[in-house]
Every structure is written in C-alpha cells, then in structure tokens.
Design a protein around this motif. Structure first.
Motif, mmCIF file in Angstrom:
data_model
loop_
_atom_site.group_PDB
_atom_site.id
_atom_site.type_symbol
_atom_site.label_atom_id
_atom_site.label_comp_id
_atom_site.label_asym_id
_atom_site.label_seq_id
_atom_site.Cartn_x
_atom_site.Cartn_y
_atom_site.Cartn_z
ATOM 1 N N ASP A 46 67.300 -2.165 -4.873
ATOM 2 C CA ASP A 46 68.199 -1.842 -5.994
ATOM 3 C C ASP A 46 67.394 -1.460 -7.226
ATOM 4 N N ASP A 47 67.945 -0.560 -8.034
ATOM 5 C CA ASP A 47 67.315 -0.196 -9.300
ATOM 6 C C ASP A 47 67.334 -1.379 -10.250
ATOM 7 N N MET A 48 66.189 -1.672 -10.818
ATOM 8 C CA MET A 48 66.102 -2.657 -11.884
ATOM 9 C C MET A 48 66.064 -1.938 -13.227
ATOM 10 N N PHE A 49 65.459 -0.746 -13.240
ATOM 11 C CA PHE A 49 65.345 0.048 -14.464
ATOM 12 C C PHE A 49 65.131 1.507 -14.089
ATOM 13 N N ARG A 50 65.737 2.410 -14.864
ATOM 14 C CA ARG A 50 65.531 3.859 -14.688
ATOM 15 C C ARG A 50 65.333 4.499 -16.048
ATOM 16 N N ALA B 96 68.599 -1.840 -16.507
ATOM 17 C CA ALA B 96 68.296 -2.832 -17.536
ATOM 18 C C ALA B 96 68.497 -2.187 -18.901
ATOM 19 N N ASP B 97 68.399 -3.006 -19.947
ATOM 20 C CA ASP B 97 68.471 -2.476 -21.300
ATOM 21 C C ASP B 97 67.287 -1.555 -21.549
ATOM 22 N N GLU B 98 67.319 -0.888 -22.687
ATOM 23 C CA GLU B 98 66.182 -0.042 -23.046
ATOM 24 C C GLU B 98 64.930 -0.908 -23.122
ATOM 25 N N PRO B 99 63.800 -0.372 -22.703
ATOM 26 C CA PRO B 99 62.575 -1.184 -22.725
ATOM 27 C C PRO B 99 62.082 -1.393 -24.152
ATOM 28 N N TYR C 77 55.423 -0.562 -22.248
ATOM 29 C CA TYR C 77 56.765 -1.089 -22.508
ATOM 30 C C TYR C 77 56.991 -2.361 -21.709
ATOM 31 N N GLY C 78 57.908 -3.197 -22.185
ATOM 32 C CA GLY C 78 58.328 -4.390 -21.468
ATOM 33 C C GLY C 78 59.828 -4.342 -21.228
ATOM 34 N N VAL C 79 60.254 -4.846 -20.064
ATOM 35 C CA VAL C 79 61.681 -4.888 -19.735
ATOM 36 C C VAL C 79 61.950 -6.144 -18.907
ATOM 37 N N ASP C 80 63.051 -6.821 -19.207
ATOM 38 C CA ASP C 80 63.458 -7.995 -18.441
ATOM 39 C C ASP C 80 64.330 -7.556 -17.279
ATOM 40 N N ASP C 81 64.203 -8.231 -16.153
ATOM 41 C CA ASP C 81 65.058 -7.944 -15.001
ATOM 42 C C ASP C 81 66.475 -8.394 -15.349
#
Length: 182
Positions: free
Chosen positions: A114-118, A34-37, A59-63
């Motif tokens: 699957d990776d959603m965010f790393r 995902a984009d940067e949180p 932090y917040g992150v969108d799928d």
C-alpha cells in the motif's frame, strides 16, 4: 467564412481552457497517502549564476497508518529556470530511511505494498512513491521508495525496514504486523 474561422478558433480555445482546468484540478487533488512531508534541510549541489541552484532536500514523513514509524527521504531538486517554474523533469535518485520513533500501533488493517506517501516529481507522468509491507515471519515493516517512470528499463529504488520492538518498559506488548495485513 469568417464565422467558421471564429468557431474553429473558439473550439481551440475551449479545448485549451478545458485542458488547463483539468490540469489545475488534477494538480489540486491530494496525491499523498500521508500528510505533506516536513522539510528538514536543503543543500545546494550545483551553483547557478542567475537562477536557483540544484539542491538535495531531506524530508520527514510519519506513516499515517502505523503510529510510531517515521521515514526520511532525500531527493534531488532541479534548479535553473525550469526548476524554478516547476517544469524540470526531476531525476529518480531517492534515498530512504525509516525508523521506529515510539511504540508501534496499527490504526487499521494494511495491505502489502500500500502507498504510505506519494509525491509528483514532474509536471506529467512521474511520481515518487513510498510503499509499505509486512515481513510477518520476522515481524518487520518494510518500506520501499521508487519513482514510477522507468529509467533505462528499471526504476531506481531504495528499501528500509523497521523491526517492531518494545518501546520502553511500559510497552510490554509488541504487536505483530502479520495480524494487521489484509
């Protein structure tokens, strides 16, 4: 004799320069699905007189593959001079909460786990990952966060689930996550 010493020295400098270049390029490559949180807030937890404090950061992150789902995670951030320079080993205590924030729409097929965010958590060998799966029987998206460096034999982790539900009167058709699993 002097020329051999120069060649050996040049060889060491060449190896060092290549290592620094490789590390720089490795750090510059995108590591997140995902984009940067988005930083929501930080709170100091340990006061330090001269250097930055230890903190908890949320932090917040969108799928990126499932529209209508957002995750929030809280991670500890080391202070001190090592933390300030980015050399501190971050601990693996990470909490996670994911929620439906709008109508859920799958952009494409997804894989189980699957990776959603790393995000890298130390200079070498440690990263935090949020992975996604589908509980097709219950029509629920399941998110798990973990750190990939083992801590005393098992990684610390946290799980959050998002039931796929209608979002308002206009969202009468609810997608089934099982139809989008590869």
């Amino acid at each position: 004799m002097a020329s051999k010493a120069i060649v050996k020295c040049d060889g060491k400098w060449t190896i060092l320069a290549l290592a620094v270049l490789a590390l720089t390029l490795w750090q510059a490559t995108p590591v997140s699905a995902a984009d940067e949180p988005d930083l929501i807030f930080r709170r100091s937890t340990v006061f330090k007189w001269v250097s930055p404090n230890d903190k908890l950061a949320t932090y917040g992150v969108d799928d990126p593959e499932v529209e209508g789902v957002a995750c929030h995670f809280t991670i500890p951030e080391k202070g001190g001079f090592k933390g300030w320079l980015g050399l501190a080993e971050e601990v693996s205590d990470i909490s996670l909460a994911c929620r439906q924030i709008g109508p859920i729409r799958f952009k494409d097929k997804i894989g189980q786990g699957d990776d959603m965010f790393r995000q890298r958590r130390s200079l070498f060998f440690k990263k935090m990952q949020i992975v996604r799966g589908c509980d097709a029987k219950r029509n629920v998206l399941v998110y798990m966060v973990y750190s990939d460096k083992l801590i005393e034999g098992s990684p610390k982790n946290s799980t959050s689930s998002v039931p796929i539900m209608p979002w308002g009167a206009a969202d009468a058709v609810v997608q089934k996550c099982g139809e989008f699993v590869q």
